[in-house]
Design an enzyme around this catalytic site. Structure first.
Site, PDB file in Angstrom:
ATOM      1  N   HIS A 226      17.065  -6.151   5.070  1.00  0.00           N
ATOM      2  CA  HIS A 226      16.119  -7.192   5.524  1.00  0.00           C
ATOM      3  C   HIS A 226      16.344  -8.415   4.620  1.00  0.00           C
ATOM      4  CE1 HIS A 226      12.636  -8.831   7.398  1.00  0.00           C
ATOM      5  NE2 HIS A 226      11.674  -8.012   6.985  1.00  0.00           N
ATOM      6  N   HIS A 265      21.934  -8.283  13.702  1.00  0.00           N
ATOM      7  CA  HIS A 265      20.483  -8.380  13.840  1.00  0.00           C
ATOM      8  C   HIS A 265      20.027  -7.449  14.958  1.00  0.00           C
ATOM      9  CE1 HIS A 265      16.479 -10.118  14.301  1.00  0.00           C
ATOM     10  NE2 HIS A 265      16.656 -10.530  13.062  1.00  0.00           N
ATOM     11  N   ASP A 319      20.319 -14.933   6.696  1.00  0.00           N
ATOM     12  CA  ASP A 319      20.634 -14.694   5.286  1.00  0.00           C
ATOM     13  C   ASP A 319      22.050 -15.097   4.890  1.00  0.00           C
ATOM     14  OD1 ASP A 319      18.146 -13.664   4.540  1.00  0.00           O
ATOM     15  OD2 ASP A 319      18.631 -11.720   5.389  1.00  0.00           O
TER      16      ASP A 319
HETATM   17  N1  CMC Z   1      28.460  -5.383   9.386  1.00  0.00           N
HETATM   18  C1  CMC Z   1      29.230  -4.511  10.043  1.00  0.00           C
HETATM   19  N2  CMC Z   1      28.811  -3.806  11.106  1.00  0.00           N
HETATM   20  C2  CMC Z   1      27.552  -3.991  11.506  1.00  0.00           C
HETATM   21  C3  CMC Z   1      26.690  -4.886  10.865  1.00  0.00           C
HETATM   22  C4  CMC Z   1      27.190  -5.598   9.758  1.00  0.00           C
HETATM   23  N3  CMC Z   1      26.430  -6.460   9.098  1.00  0.00           N
HETATM   24  N4  CMC Z   1      25.502  -4.846  11.468  1.00  0.00           N
HETATM   25  C5  CMC Z   1      25.600  -3.968  12.460  1.00  0.00           C
HETATM   26  N5  CMC Z   1      26.834  -3.443  12.483  1.00  0.00           N
HETATM   27  C6  CMC Z   1      27.348  -2.462  13.428  1.00  0.00           C
HETATM   28  C7  CMC Z   1      26.942  -1.056  13.015  1.00  0.00           C
HETATM   29  O1  CMC Z   1      27.900  -0.473  12.176  1.00  0.00           O
HETATM   30  C8  CMC Z   1      26.860  -0.362  14.353  1.00  0.00           C
HETATM   31  O2  CMC Z   1      28.167  -0.063  14.788  1.00  0.00           O
HETATM   32  P1  CMC Z   1      28.468   1.274  15.659  1.00  0.00           P
HETATM   33  O3  CMC Z   1      27.714   1.090  16.935  1.00  0.00           O
HETATM   34  O4  CMC Z   1      29.948   1.235  15.820  1.00  0.00           O
HETATM   35  O5  CMC Z   1      27.958   2.409  14.844  1.00  0.00           O
HETATM   36  C9  CMC Z   1      26.316  -1.445  15.287  1.00  0.00           C
HETATM   37  O6  CMC Z   1      26.694  -2.677  14.684  1.00  0.00           O
HETATM   38  C10 CMC Z   1      24.803  -1.419  15.442  1.00  0.00           C
HETATM   39  O7  CMC Z   1      24.223  -1.364  14.147  1.00  0.00           O
HETATM   40  P2  CMC Z   1      22.768  -0.818  13.862  1.00  0.00           P
HETATM   41  O8  CMC Z   1      22.680  -0.424  12.420  1.00  0.00           O
HETATM   42  O9  CMC Z   1      22.371   0.204  14.871  1.00  0.00           O
HETATM   43  O10 CMC Z   1      21.916  -2.116  14.102  1.00  0.00           O
HETATM   44  P3  CMC Z   1      20.418  -2.302  13.690  1.00  0.00           P
HETATM   45  O11 CMC Z   1      19.784  -3.126  14.737  1.00  0.00           O
HETATM   46  O12 CMC Z   1      19.770  -0.997  13.377  1.00  0.00           O
HETATM   47  O13 CMC Z   1      20.515  -3.104  12.304  1.00  0.00           O
HETATM   48  C11 CMC Z   1      20.670  -4.822  10.727  1.00  0.00           C
HETATM   49  C12 CMC Z   1      20.276  -4.459  12.156  1.00  0.00           C
HETATM   50  C13 CMC Z   1      20.257  -6.260  10.484  1.00  0.00           C
HETATM   51  C14 CMC Z   1      19.940  -3.923   9.754  1.00  0.00           C
HETATM   52  C15 CMC Z   1      22.210  -4.679  10.583  1.00  0.00           C
HETATM   53  O14 CMC Z   1      22.853  -5.590  11.437  1.00  0.00           O
HETATM   54  C16 CMC Z   1      22.682  -4.868   9.147  1.00  0.00           C
HETATM   55  O15 CMC Z   1      22.678  -3.899   8.381  1.00  0.00           O
HETATM   56  N6  CMC Z   1      23.088  -6.116   8.754  1.00  0.00           N
HETATM   57  C17 CMC Z   1      23.465  -6.392   7.374  1.00  0.00           C
HETATM   58  C18 CMC Z   1      22.239  -6.674   6.531  1.00  0.00           C
HETATM   59  C19 CMC Z   1      21.641  -8.020   6.864  1.00  0.00           C
HETATM   60  O16 CMC Z   1      22.306  -9.022   6.952  1.00  0.00           O
HETATM   61  N7  CMC Z   1      20.299  -8.030   7.038  1.00  0.00           N
HETATM   62  C20 CMC Z   1      19.550  -9.250   7.333  1.00  0.00           C
HETATM   63  C21 CMC Z   1      19.007  -9.216   8.720  1.00  0.00           C
HETATM   64  S1  CMC Z   1      18.414 -10.806   9.330  1.00  0.00           S
HETATM   65  C22 CMC Z   1      17.203 -11.366   8.270  1.00  0.00           C
HETATM   66  C23 CMC Z   1      16.160 -10.390   7.949  1.00  0.00           C
HETATM   67  O17 CMC Z   1      15.561  -9.748   8.798  1.00  0.00           O
HETATM   68  O18 CMC Z   1      15.876 -10.240   6.775  1.00  0.00           O
END
Ligand code: CMC
Length: 382
Positions: A226, A265, A319
């Protein structure tokens, strides 16, 4: 009633689950659009300021002149924190993360709050304004103590955004930096049913108090998935070090299924509109400061990530470019996430205020997948 053991809809991480009705903000994840009370974020970033947008989020409309003046006056009046907290900040271990400090101090502020035994809407509005006024002071004081610097006390002549910069750096910002500080705070102020807002609402829904809700939200925001991502982005840029290293670093990280911080996201499957605005400011500020190294690395990361992951809907989020801006402004990286909190407290409190008007305790269920009909074995027979 039977045990819940499987034949129900289950959504991991509550994806797609609708938990509330709100008129505060909305996201169009497919188009990459964000509105606060119906107004596009781009318009607010261009034309508004922290105080005005906070009023909009809390009260539903843009303020008239006198309403804005009253809010500004209230925010200025409550900036200082109790001496007891200043002493706590001085006594805290210097390696404590400012998010831990913020969470702890917000909890303590609850003990000093003049409305502490009042959970009425009026009291909660006053607490929202006070917390919003006090949080920058906590972060800036502790950040300066951590760096071995003298405290810079709030300046009542400065706006909320200017004062935050002033307390962190000891310098009054020029017009351009003042505008940038307002933009940063506006863009981070609110974002619908994100994890930290939901955490605040869950706590509030038990009819607990505003300070407890905000402590929960700060705890949730801190995590790297987050708000904690902004700090990790700068660490990643520093680890990569050169534009040439970007491609191998990112490809290797993706091969190892590592997350690239500042990308992806739950709701946006397009470019995050907040990131688009911050990128422009980051580019401009980098040029002005004559330090384009970090923006060049970041833009290369973006290029590689969109090429590799864009079709999966993974783009830069809020971010990704914020850390570059903070770094160029001279803020230490451990205050990046606290700045997010300093802005988002408006969204947290706005949602708590809204939800409490038609409150119902949050109480989801879980599917039980453990054993059934297990016998109790006395301790000497186990
Ligand atoms: N880098 C590489 N792969 C990613 C990323 C990333 N940053 N984000 C998602 N994926 C891939 C993930 O590996 C998965 O792939 P697969 O389907 O092949 O297994 C797919 O995308 C879906 O990921 P998910 O974890 O199911 O997605 P989610 O909606 O649960 O997670 C998230 C959202 C924001 C936690 C995630 O995108 C992430 O970990 N991002 C990096 C951390 C980040 O930048 N967070 C800030 C978010 S925005 C501001 C805020 O809210 O604070």
């Amino acid at each position: 009633m039977a045990f819940l053991t499987g034949e129900v809809t289950y959504s991991r991480g509550l994806e797609g689950v609708v938990a509330a009705i709100t008129s505060i903000a909305a996201i169009d994840g497919e188009e990459g659009k964000l509105i606060y009370r119906g107004i596009p974020i781009e318009l607010l970033a261009e034309k508004s300021n922290f105080e005005e947008t906070a009023y909009l989020l809390w009260f539903g409309d843009l303020p008239k002149k006198d309403e804005l003046e009253n809010l500004k006056r209230d925010l200025v009046e409550h900036r200082e924190i109790p001496q007891f907290l200043v002493d706590c900040l001085k006594g805290a271990p210097k390696d404590t993360h400012p998010m831990e400090i913020l969470r702890t101090c917000v909890s303590m502020l609850g003990c000093f709050d003049p409305d502490k035994n009042d959970n009425s809407r009026g009291a909660n509005i006053r607490k929202s304004i006070r917390l919003t006024a006090q949080m920058p002071t906590i972060v800036a004081y502790y950040s300066r103590l951590r760096r071995g610097l003298e405290l810079v006390h709030p300046d009542p002549k400065l706006s909320h955004a200017q004062n935050l910069y002033y307390m962190l750096t000891g310098e009054v910002p020029n017009e351009e930096i003042s505008k940038l500080m307002d933009v940063i705070l506006i863009l981070h102020m609110e974002h619908g049913m994100n994890a930290s807002t939901f955490a605040a609402m869950v706590v509030a829904s038990t009819l607990s108090d505003m300070h407890s809700s905000i402590c929960a939200a700060i705890g949730a925001l801190r995590g790297p998935l987050h708000g904690g991502a902004n700090e990790r982005v700068l660490e990643m840029l520093q680890e990569i070090g050169t534009v040439e290293n970007v491609e191998p670093y990112i490809l290797n990280a993706l091969k190892e299924h590592r997350r690239i911080m500042g990308f992806g996201h739950r709701v946006y499957k397009a470019y995050d509109p907040r990131a688009r605005i911050l990128k422009e400011y980051a580019e401009r500020l980098s040029r002005e400061k004559g330090d384009t190294k970090w923006i060049e690395i970041a833009e290369k990361i973006e290029e590689v990530m969109i090429r590799e992951k864009g079709k999966k809907g993974i783009f830069p989020n809020v971010d990704f470019y914020s850390g570059i801006i903070y770094n160029l402004l001279g803020f230490p990286k451990e205050v990046f996430t606290p700045i997010f909190a300093i802005a988002r407290v408006v969204g947290w409190t706005a949602h708590v205020l809204e939800y409490l008007q038609a409150n119902r305790i949050f109480r989801p269920r879980a599917i039980y997948n453990g054993p059934l009909d297990v016998e109790y074995i006395p301790i000497d027979k186990r």
